[in-house]
Design a protein around this motif. Structure first.
Motif, PDB file in Angstrom:
ATOM      1  N   GLY A   1      65.317  61.278  78.019  1.00 47.64           N
ATOM      2  CA  GLY A   1      64.344  60.194  77.926  1.00 47.64           C
ATOM      3  C   GLY A   1      62.930  60.654  78.245  1.00 47.64           C
ATOM      4  N   ALA A   2      62.798  61.487  79.271  1.00 52.17           N
ATOM      5  CA  ALA A   2      61.479  62.000  79.641  1.00 52.17           C
ATOM      6  C   ALA A   2      60.939  62.930  78.564  1.00 52.17           C
ATOM      7  CB  ALA A   2      61.557  62.720  80.979  1.00 52.17           C
ATOM      8  N   ILE A   3      61.804  63.763  78.003  1.00 54.66           N
ATOM      9  CA  ILE A   3      61.377  64.661  76.923  1.00 54.66           C
ATOM     10  C   ILE A   3      60.969  63.843  75.707  1.00 54.66           C
ATOM     11  CG2 ILE A   3      62.070  66.516  75.355  1.00 54.66           C
ATOM     12  CD1 ILE A   3      64.124  67.363  77.546  1.00 54.66           C
ATOM     13  N   GLN A   4      61.784  62.865  75.379  1.00 52.08           N
ATOM     14  CA  GLN A   4      61.521  62.003  74.229  1.00 52.08           C
ATOM     15  C   GLN A   4      60.178  61.288  74.384  1.00 52.08           C
ATOM     16  OE1 GLN A   4      64.578  59.091  73.643  1.00 52.08           O
ATOM     17  NE2 GLN A   4      63.781  58.424  71.677  1.00 52.08           N
ATOM     18  N   GLU A   5      59.935  60.762  75.558  1.00 58.65           N
ATOM     19  CA  GLU A   5      58.684  60.065  75.831  1.00 58.65           C
ATOM     20  C   GLU A   5      57.485  61.015  75.738  1.00 58.65           C
ATOM     21  OE1 GLU A   5      56.670  58.108  79.727  1.00 58.65           O
ATOM     22  OE2 GLU A   5      58.707  57.420  79.259  1.00 58.65           O
ATOM     23  N   GLY A   6      57.642  62.196  76.306  1.00 61.80           N
ATOM     24  CA  GLY A   6      56.551  63.162  76.318  1.00 61.80           C
ATOM     25  C   GLY A   6      56.207  63.721  74.955  1.00 61.80           C
ATOM     26  N   LEU A   7      57.230  63.907  74.118  1.00 63.82           N
ATOM     27  CA  LEU A   7      56.992  64.516  72.811  1.00 63.82           C
ATOM     28  C   LEU A   7      56.983  63.512  71.662  1.00 63.82           C
ATOM     29  CD1 LEU A   7      59.127  67.770  73.170  1.00 63.82           C
ATOM     30  CD2 LEU A   7      56.661  67.483  73.463  1.00 63.82           C
ATOM     31  N   GLY A   8      57.416  62.290  71.937  1.00 65.55           N
ATOM     32  CA  GLY A   8      57.402  61.258  70.912  1.00 65.55           C
ATOM     33  C   GLY A   8      58.319  61.541  69.731  1.00 65.55           C
ATOM     34  N   VAL A   9      59.552  61.938  70.029  1.00 64.58           N
ATOM     35  CA  VAL A   9      60.514  62.236  68.963  1.00 64.58           C
ATOM     36  C   VAL A   9      61.692  61.271  69.043  1.00 64.58           C
ATOM     37  CG1 VAL A   9      59.900  64.681  68.837  1.00 64.58           C
ATOM     38  CG2 VAL A   9      61.728  63.971  70.352  1.00 64.58           C
ATOM     39  N   PRO A  10      62.329  60.981  67.910  1.00 63.95           N
ATOM     40  CA  PRO A  10      63.510  60.114  67.923  1.00 63.95           C
ATOM     41  C   PRO A  10      64.654  60.756  68.718  1.00 63.95           C
ATOM     42  CG  PRO A  10      62.659  60.383  65.688  1.00 63.95           C
ATOM     43  CD  PRO A  10      61.929  61.355  66.562  1.00 63.95           C
ATOM     44  N   ALA A  11      65.477  59.926  69.322  1.00 62.04           N
ATOM     45  CA  ALA A  11      66.581  60.399  70.161  1.00 62.04           C
ATOM     46  C   ALA A  11      67.530  61.325  69.403  1.00 62.04           C
ATOM     47  CB  ALA A  11      67.349  59.212  70.739  1.00 62.04           C
ATOM     48  N   ALA A  12      67.879  60.982  68.172  1.00 67.52           N
ATOM     49  CA  ALA A  12      68.816  61.805  67.398  1.00 67.52           C
ATOM     50  C   ALA A  12      68.218  63.183  67.106  1.00 67.52           C
ATOM     51  CB  ALA A  12      69.186  61.104  66.099  1.00 67.52           C
ATOM     52  N   THR A  13      66.945  63.221  66.800  1.00 66.16           N
ATOM     53  CA  THR A  13      66.268  64.494  66.534  1.00 66.16           C
ATOM     54  C   THR A  13      66.248  65.345  67.793  1.00 66.16           C
ATOM     55  OG1 THR A  13      64.881  63.466  64.853  1.00 66.16           O
ATOM     56  CG2 THR A  13      64.085  65.539  65.784  1.00 66.16           C
ATOM     57  N   LEU A  14      65.902  64.721  68.914  1.00 64.95           N
ATOM     58  CA  LEU A  14      65.861  65.434  70.180  1.00 64.95           C
ATOM     59  C   LEU A  14      67.235  65.978  70.538  1.00 64.95           C
ATOM     60  CD1 LEU A  14      64.330  66.343  72.707  1.00 64.95           C
ATOM     61  CD2 LEU A  14      64.901  64.115  73.711  1.00 64.95           C
ATOM     62  N   SER A  15      68.257  65.188  70.377  1.00 66.22           N
ATOM     63  CA  SER A  15      69.619  65.597  70.692  1.00 66.22           C
ATOM     64  C   SER A  15      70.026  66.837  69.888  1.00 66.22           C
ATOM     65  CB  SER A  15      70.585  64.445  70.410  1.00 66.22           C
ATOM     66  OG  SER A  15      71.905  64.847  70.653  1.00 66.22           O
ATOM     67  N   PHE A  16      69.702  66.846  68.612  1.00 63.15           N
ATOM     68  CA  PHE A  16      70.014  67.990  67.752  1.00 63.15           C
ATOM     69  C   PHE A  16      69.335  69.251  68.276  1.00 63.15           C
ATOM     70  CE2 PHE A  16      68.561  70.750  64.312  1.00 63.15           C
ATOM     71  CZ  PHE A  16      69.777  71.161  63.792  1.00 63.15           C
ATOM     72  N   HIS A  17      68.061  69.159  68.602  1.00 62.78           N
ATOM     73  CA  HIS A  17      67.314  70.330  69.037  1.00 62.78           C
ATOM     74  C   HIS A  17      67.725  70.794  70.430  1.00 62.78           C
ATOM     75  CE1 HIS A  17      64.894  70.678  65.489  1.00 62.78           C
ATOM     76  NE2 HIS A  17      64.531  69.405  65.578  1.00 62.78           N
ATOM     77  N   LEU A  18      68.038  69.869  71.318  1.00 63.61           N
ATOM     78  CA  LEU A  18      68.534  70.257  72.640  1.00 63.61           C
ATOM     79  C   LEU A  18      69.861  70.996  72.514  1.00 63.61           C
ATOM     80  CD1 LEU A  18      67.634  67.134  74.794  1.00 63.61           C
ATOM     81  CD2 LEU A  18      66.756  69.470  75.108  1.00 63.61           C
ATOM     82  N   LYS A  19      70.710  70.539  71.621  1.00 67.51           N
ATOM     83  CA  LYS A  19      71.999  71.199  71.393  1.00 67.51           C
ATOM     84  C   LYS A  19      71.790  72.652  70.958  1.00 67.51           C
ATOM     85  CE  LYS A  19      74.796  71.059  67.798  1.00 67.51           C
ATOM     86  NZ  LYS A  19      75.322  70.657  66.586  1.00 67.51           N
ATOM     87  N   GLU A  20      70.824  72.880  70.095  1.00 73.28           N
ATOM     88  CA  GLU A  20      70.529  74.231  69.631  1.00 73.28           C
ATOM     89  C   GLU A  20      70.003  75.108  70.761  1.00 73.28           C
ATOM     90  OE1 GLU A  20      71.088  75.584  66.500  1.00 73.28           O
ATOM     91  OE2 GLU A  20      72.214  73.724  66.244  1.00 73.28           O
ATOM     92  N   LEU A  21      69.145  74.560  71.602  1.00 73.35           N
ATOM     93  CA  LEU A  21      68.602  75.324  72.725  1.00 73.35           C
ATOM     94  C   LEU A  21      69.681  75.652  73.749  1.00 73.35           C
ATOM     95  CD1 LEU A  21      65.192  73.490  73.112  1.00 73.35           C
ATOM     96  CD2 LEU A  21      65.509  75.911  72.528  1.00 73.35           C
ATOM     97  N   VAL A  22      70.585  74.712  73.999  1.00 69.79           N
ATOM     98  CA  VAL A  22      71.687  74.965  74.928  1.00 69.79           C
ATOM     99  C   VAL A  22      72.603  76.040  74.350  1.00 69.79           C
ATOM    100  CG1 VAL A  22      73.752  73.960  75.988  1.00 69.79           C
ATOM    101  CG2 VAL A  22      71.590  72.714  76.058  1.00 69.79           C
ATOM    102  N   ALA A  23      72.905  75.961  73.052  1.00 70.91           N
ATOM    103  CA  ALA A  23      73.772  76.950  72.403  1.00 70.91           C
ATOM    104  C   ALA A  23      73.175  78.358  72.463  1.00 70.91           C
ATOM    105  CB  ALA A  23      74.043  76.553  70.958  1.00 70.91           C
ATOM    106  N   SER A  24      71.851  78.447  72.453  1.00 71.05           N
ATOM    107  CA  SER A  24      71.192  79.752  72.514  1.00 71.05           C
ATOM    108  C   SER A  24      71.214  80.342  73.920  1.00 71.05           C
ATOM    109  CB  SER A  24      69.740  79.641  72.041  1.00 71.05           C
ATOM    110  OG  SER A  24      68.934  79.034  73.038  1.00 71.05           O
ATOM    111  N   GLY A  25      71.492  79.505  74.914  1.00 73.72           N
ATOM    112  CA  GLY A  25      71.501  79.956  76.300  1.00 73.72           C
ATOM    113  C   GLY A  25      70.153  79.861  76.986  1.00 73.72           C
ATOM    114  N   LEU A  26      69.132  79.407  76.272  1.00 73.58           N
ATOM    115  CA  LEU A  26      67.795  79.310  76.861  1.00 73.58           C
ATOM    116  C   LEU A  26      67.605  78.050  77.691  1.00 73.58           C
ATOM    117  CD1 LEU A  26      65.631  80.576  73.891  1.00 73.58           C
ATOM    118  CD2 LEU A  26      65.976  81.713  76.087  1.00 73.58           C
ATOM    119  N   VAL A  27      68.493  77.092  77.520  1.00 72.56           N
ATOM    120  CA  VAL A  27      68.409  75.813  78.235  1.00 72.56           C
ATOM    121  C   VAL A  27      69.789  75.483  78.790  1.00 72.56           C
ATOM    122  CG1 VAL A  27      68.044  73.324  77.913  1.00 72.56           C
ATOM    123  CG2 VAL A  27      66.461  74.949  76.883  1.00 72.56           C
ATOM    124  N   THR A  28      69.806  74.952  80.006  1.00 77.48           N
ATOM    125  CA  THR A  28      71.065  74.500  80.591  1.00 77.48           C
ATOM    126  C   THR A  28      71.087  72.975  80.617  1.00 77.48           C
ATOM    127  OG1 THR A  28      70.218  74.510  82.855  1.00 77.48           O
ATOM    128  CG2 THR A  28      71.245  76.551  82.049  1.00 77.48           C
TER     129      THR A  28
END
Length: 112
Positions: free
Chosen positions: A36-63
């Protein structure tokens, strides 16, 4: 760090929104951010944010960690530093180089 891991990490960052998300997580540090905080700060739809967070977690750069009813996302500083280390490990053929930091101390409150 294996070459394929570095390619995955760099590939994850090779998209403007994912790079913005990752940089926001690096800036905020250990407390991390909720979607929610990321979404608010960047102004992106929840589904879009979820997709990109999943990719960052899969890369190991984000927990991702569950805290009560919230998910908390944090930059994985050790992984980030490993990628940077891989890219610079043979810099300047072993000679002293301005591209590699001489100080190993991290900012206060930072695990990097």
């Amino acid at each position: 760090m294996e070459e394929l891991d570095v390619v995955r990490a760099l590939g994850a960052l090779a998209q403007p929104l994912r790079l913005q998300i990752f940089r926001a997580l690096v800036v905020v540090g250990e407390p991390g951010l909720t979607p929610g905080a990321i979404q608010e700060g960047l102004g992106v739809p929840a589904a879009t944010l979820s997709f990109h967070l999943k990719e960052l977690v899969a890369s190991g750069l984000v927990t991702q960690e569950r805290s009560s009813r919230n998910l908390i996302y944090r930059a994985a500083y050790a992984r980030m530093n490993a990628v940077i280390g891989y890219l610079t490990e043979n810099c300047c053929q072993g000679a002293a180089c301005a591209a590699t930091p001489t100080s190993t101390s991290a900012p206060a409150g930072c695990d990097c």
